[in-house]
Design an enzyme around this catalytic site. Sequence first.
Site, PDB file in Angstrom:
ATOM      1  N   ARG A  70       7.087  34.211   1.951  1.00 36.44           N
ATOM      2  CA  ARG A  70       5.888  34.984   1.588  1.00 36.44           C
ATOM      3  C   ARG A  70       4.650  34.477   2.306  1.00 36.44           C
ATOM      4  NH1 ARG A  70       3.827  37.702  -3.219  1.00 36.44           N
ATOM      5  NH2 ARG A  70       1.843  38.553  -2.560  1.00 36.44           N
ATOM      6  N   ARG A  81       4.797  42.428   1.846  1.00 40.50           N
ATOM      7  CA  ARG A  81       5.339  41.106   1.527  1.00 40.50           C
ATOM      8  C   ARG A  81       6.844  41.117   1.479  1.00 40.50           C
ATOM      9  NH1 ARG A  81       3.136  42.393  -3.637  1.00 40.50           N
ATOM     10  NH2 ARG A  81       1.211  42.594  -2.472  1.00 40.50           N
ATOM     11  N   ASP A 129       7.472  39.490  -3.863  1.00 39.09           N
ATOM     12  CA  ASP A 129       6.454  39.242  -4.888  1.00 39.09           C
ATOM     13  C   ASP A 129       7.204  39.075  -6.205  1.00 39.09           C
ATOM     14  OD1 ASP A 129       3.857  39.203  -6.077  1.00 39.09           O
ATOM     15  OD2 ASP A 129       3.943  41.358  -6.467  1.00 39.09           O
ATOM     16  N   ASP A 137       6.274  38.512 -10.082  1.00 42.76           N
ATOM     17  CA  ASP A 137       5.170  38.465 -11.045  1.00 42.76           C
ATOM     18  C   ASP A 137       5.689  38.221 -12.452  1.00 42.76           C
ATOM     19  OD1 ASP A 137       3.289  38.949  -9.079  1.00 42.76           O
ATOM     20  OD2 ASP A 137       3.276  41.115  -9.393  1.00 42.76           O
TER      21      ASP A 137
HETATM   22  N1  PH2 Z   1       2.683  45.559  -5.731  1.00 37.69           N
HETATM   23  C1  PH2 Z   1       1.362  45.453  -5.614  1.00 37.69           C
HETATM   24  C2  PH2 Z   1       0.521  46.562  -5.202  1.00 37.69           C
HETATM   25  N2  PH2 Z   1       1.215  47.790  -5.008  1.00 37.69           N
HETATM   26  N3  PH2 Z   1       3.138  49.105  -5.004  1.00 37.69           N
HETATM   27  C3  PH2 Z   1       4.467  49.225  -5.206  1.00 37.69           C
HETATM   28  N4  PH2 Z   1       5.054  50.402  -5.058  1.00 37.69           N
HETATM   29  N5  PH2 Z   1       5.236  48.148  -5.574  1.00 37.69           N
HETATM   30  C4  PH2 Z   1       4.691  46.916  -5.745  1.00 37.69           C
HETATM   31  O1  PH2 Z   1       5.425  45.941  -6.083  1.00 37.69           O
HETATM   32  C5  PH2 Z   1       3.299  46.759  -5.549  1.00 37.69           C
HETATM   33  C6  PH2 Z   1       2.546  47.896  -5.177  1.00 37.69           C
HETATM   34  C7  PH2 Z   1       0.690  44.165  -5.900  1.00 37.69           C
HETATM   35  O2  PH2 Z   1       1.537  43.142  -6.106  1.00 37.69           O
HETATM   36 MG    MG Z   2       2.420  42.076  -7.763  1.00 40.75          MG
HETATM   37 MG    MG Z   3       2.179  38.590  -7.295  1.00 38.06          MG
END
Ligand code: PH2
Ligand code: MG
Ligand code: MG
Length: 169
Positions: free
Chosen positions: A88, A97, A100, A102
Amino acid sequence: MHQAFVALGSNLQNPVAQVEKAFSALAGLPKTRLVKKSSLYRTAPVDCPSEAGSEVPDFINAVAEVQTALSAQDLLLALHAIENEAGRERPYVNAPRVLDCDLLLYDDMVIKSDKLTLPHPRMHIRGFVLLPLFEIAPQLSMPVHGSIALLISSELSKDITKLSITNPS
Ligand code: PH2
Ligand code: MG
Ligand code: MG
């Protein structure tokens, strides 16, 4: 043991493989059991700036449920380590990325600190989080946001496709 939900997302370098690798990495965390994996979802980017002339690639998103003896803070550090291990980089906010991870929810914890906000601050308005979360926890009632079933709308479900291939476990 504590119950936690983790959102996974990738839109670089074979996103399906990245998310599947992340499920395995979660399963390999110390003091942690991977309880449930959602399907993978192909989702249109939300709030992602596009660099001059280039299209932001679609994401693959999924959600995992884990049981863990790690504290919320240690679980967060472990998620950052999984992201770093995947390569990352953070050139700008919401940049494409490889991975991610979270932390969405940790028991019924409500916290706002520099490093960690629970529930995750935007989870209740993100279809790419709510749909996979609903798939694995349809009865879920969250602190602050309440019933997951009541949060999902057709508006939030736009441009999200569940992939029919099941990921090998
Ligand atoms: N993550 C974000 C911002 N926008 N859009 C999609 N479709 N999927 C994501 O995981 C995503 C995003 C910020 O982490
Ligand atoms: Mg995110
Ligand atoms: Mg994040």
